[in-house]
Write an enzyme that holds these catalytic residues in place. Structure first.
Site, short mmCIF file in Angstrom:
data_model
loop_
_atom_site.label_atom_id
_atom_site.label_comp_id
_atom_site.label_asym_id
_atom_site.label_seq_id
_atom_site.Cartn_x
_atom_site.Cartn_y
_atom_site.Cartn_z
N GLN A 124 -10.33 -9.04 6.46
CA GLN A 124 -11.14 -7.84 6.67
C GLN A 124 -11.61 -7.30 5.33
O GLN A 124 -10.80 -7.07 4.43
CB GLN A 124 -10.32 -6.78 7.40
CG GLN A 124 -11.07 -5.52 7.77
CD GLN A 124 -10.26 -4.61 8.66
OE1 GLN A 124 -9.77 -5.03 9.70
NE2 GLN A 124 -10.08 -3.37 8.25
N GLY A 125 -12.91 -7.10 5.19
CA GLY A 125 -13.48 -6.57 3.96
C GLY A 125 -14.03 -5.17 4.17
O GLY A 125 -15.26 -5.00 4.24
N SER A 127 -11.99 -1.94 2.79
CA SER A 127 -11.58 -1.08 1.68
C SER A 127 -12.18 -1.53 0.36
O SER A 127 -12.37 -2.73 0.11
CB SER A 127 -10.05 -1.05 1.56
OG SER A 127 -9.47 -0.46 2.70
N GLU A 242 -6.33 -2.60 16.57
CA GLU A 242 -4.98 -2.85 16.09
C GLU A 242 -3.97 -1.82 16.60
O GLU A 242 -2.77 -1.96 16.34
CB GLU A 242 -4.96 -2.86 14.56
CG GLU A 242 -5.23 -1.50 13.92
CD GLU A 242 -5.15 -1.56 12.41
OE1 GLU A 242 -4.09 -1.95 11.90
OE2 GLU A 242 -6.13 -1.22 11.74
N SER A 370 -4.39 6.42 6.00
CA SER A 370 -3.23 7.07 5.40
C SER A 370 -2.68 8.19 6.29
O SER A 370 -3.36 8.66 7.22
CB SER A 370 -3.61 7.65 4.03
OG SER A 370 -4.52 8.73 4.20
N GLU A 372 -2.36 11.19 5.53
CA GLU A 372 -3.22 12.37 5.39
C GLU A 372 -4.42 12.28 6.33
O GLU A 372 -4.82 13.28 6.95
CB GLU A 372 -3.68 12.50 3.93
CG GLU A 372 -2.58 12.86 2.94
CD GLU A 372 -1.69 11.68 2.59
OE1 GLU A 372 -0.63 11.92 1.98
OE2 GLU A 372 -2.04 10.53 2.91
#
Length: 399
Positions: A124-125, A127, A242, A370, A372
């Site tokens: 997976q590209g 981030s 996922e 994340s 957060e």
């Protein structure tokens, strides 16, 4: 395909007893990447042939067409059997397959779905160095030139990209308007000219993640998923794939791994330690609550009552509980728990190698969004609270 879940449970449990590789943990402890890849391929082939690798795929595919209730049974039993996790094929089986099934053209499905079952590896590209949890900040550029996009940029934290045949690539094709509106979704051949991959050495000693560098890489327009500028919507489907079953499996793996903590207490002769018993007593119901939340979330999906933020609650609770789980194991292990030992490739998040497990647990507070970000989703989409400002220095200004 449908049937009685408990009959299926008995069938899956019996199959796993016969087929889970004997002593796979010992074989994968301290092994190199080549041995890991061979073991993953062998286990993947067995699961595909049995129909247990793709119960979430549509009917017509091996093992496909299972109800969510039946899928849940399969993943619970895989967790119970402590079978190897299909880390090498996770992106292919879930992210790639589910995205193609929902958004892909018929030509893309014909080309790629059979290849996944034959062992093609995907990464997976998404981030980037300055766009981790904030996908709207993606800066890798793709310029349309005739029948190709020409891509330049960098991706990071791509799981096992060094072994991948294809990549799910999120790129920016427009800078005008809202940032989400300028994203486009491409299928990248990892063997294309201009693609280079650099594994990242982690503090755990693993090299599970990689950087991907893209220098004037040509991607055919036929490899675009959805329309140009529709990449944000397609990416949300990828990320959603996922959740649910994955968290059911992982939470149940943690529940069964509680025996490793109690076994460690017996081994070190600290069963009577009041402080440790207290902390174990606090941890066990948190693990049970994680399993219950994952089960409840899947039930909502089965009933069609899933709401925005439901998945974030499960993911956030799992990540925090996993941190507590590994911290307690590390504490009980004492001085030995500070030793660096070879890690188990293909294991869960609670292998019993406590230094590795503890460091690895921090991945889940970041990966897939994340903590957060999950809290923001819960606050804004479930509780209706004001959205946080784009810039904290803008006193009180909302986005």
């Amino acid at each position: 395909m449908s049937g009685d879940p408990e009959t299926l449970r008995a069938d899956v449990r019996a199959w796993l007893q016969r087929n889970v590789p004997a002593d796979w943990r010992a074989a994968m402890t301290g092994c190199d990447q080549d041995a890991f890849v061979r073991a993953q391929r062998a286990w993947f082939d067995k699961l595909v042939q049995a129909g247990y690798a793709t119960p979430h795929w549509p009917a017509g595919w091996p093992g496909g067409g299972r109800s969510l209730a039946e899928q849940k049974v399969i993943y619970e039993e895989i967790a119970r059997a402590d079978a190897p996790r299909l880390i090498l094929f996770f992106v292919a089986l879930y992210h790639a397959a589910c995205t193609l099934i929902e958004w892909g053209s018929e030509a893309q499905k014909r080309e790629h779905l059979p290849g996944i079952l034959q062992g093609r590896v995907w990464c997976q590209g998404f981030s980037e160095p300055n766009a981790g949890s904030d996908l709207a900040a993606v800066r890798t550029r793709a310029e349309l030139r005739g029948e190709h996009y020409v891509v330049n940029g960098q991706k990071i934290w791509s799981t096992l990209a060094q072994h991948a045949d294809h990549c799910l690539l999120l790129v920016r094709t427009d800078t005008a308007g809202p940032p989400q509106a300028g994203l486009t979704y491409l299928l990248l051949d990892m063997r294309a000219k201009g693609v280079s991959v650099r594994p990242i050495a982690q503090i755990t000693g693993d090299d599970e993640f990689s950087e991907i560098f893209l220098d004037e890489v040509k991607v055919p327009v036929a490899n675009r998923v959805g329309a140009q500028g529709q990449g944000w919507a397609v990416a949300q489907s990828t990320l959603a794939s996922e959740r649910g079953l994955t968290l059911v499996e992982l939470s149940h793996r943690m529940r069964y791994a509680l025996s490793r903590i109690t076994g460690l207490m017996r081994e070190r002769g600290v069963e009577a330690d009041a402080a440790l018993r207290r902390d174990l007593g606090r941890l066990a119901p948190k693990v049970d609550a994680t399993c219950a939340l994952a089960d409840q979330y899947l039930l909502k999906r089965i009933e069609g009552t899933e709401a925005p933020g439901d998945a974030s609650i499960v993911k956030l609770h799992y990540a925090r509980t996993l941190r507590d789980f590994t911290a307690l194991g590390l504490r009980i292990a004492g001085l030995k728990g500070q030793y660096r030992e070879p890690f188990i490739r293909g294991g869960g998040m609670e292998t019993g190698n406590w230094p590795f497990d503890f460091m690895n647990s921090y991945n889940w507070t970041i990966a897939g969004g994340s903590d957060e970000i999950q809290r923001n989703i819960i606050a804004e989409r479930m509780l209706g609270m004001p959205r946080e400002p784009k810039d904290w220095r803008l006193s009180g200004e909302r986005t």
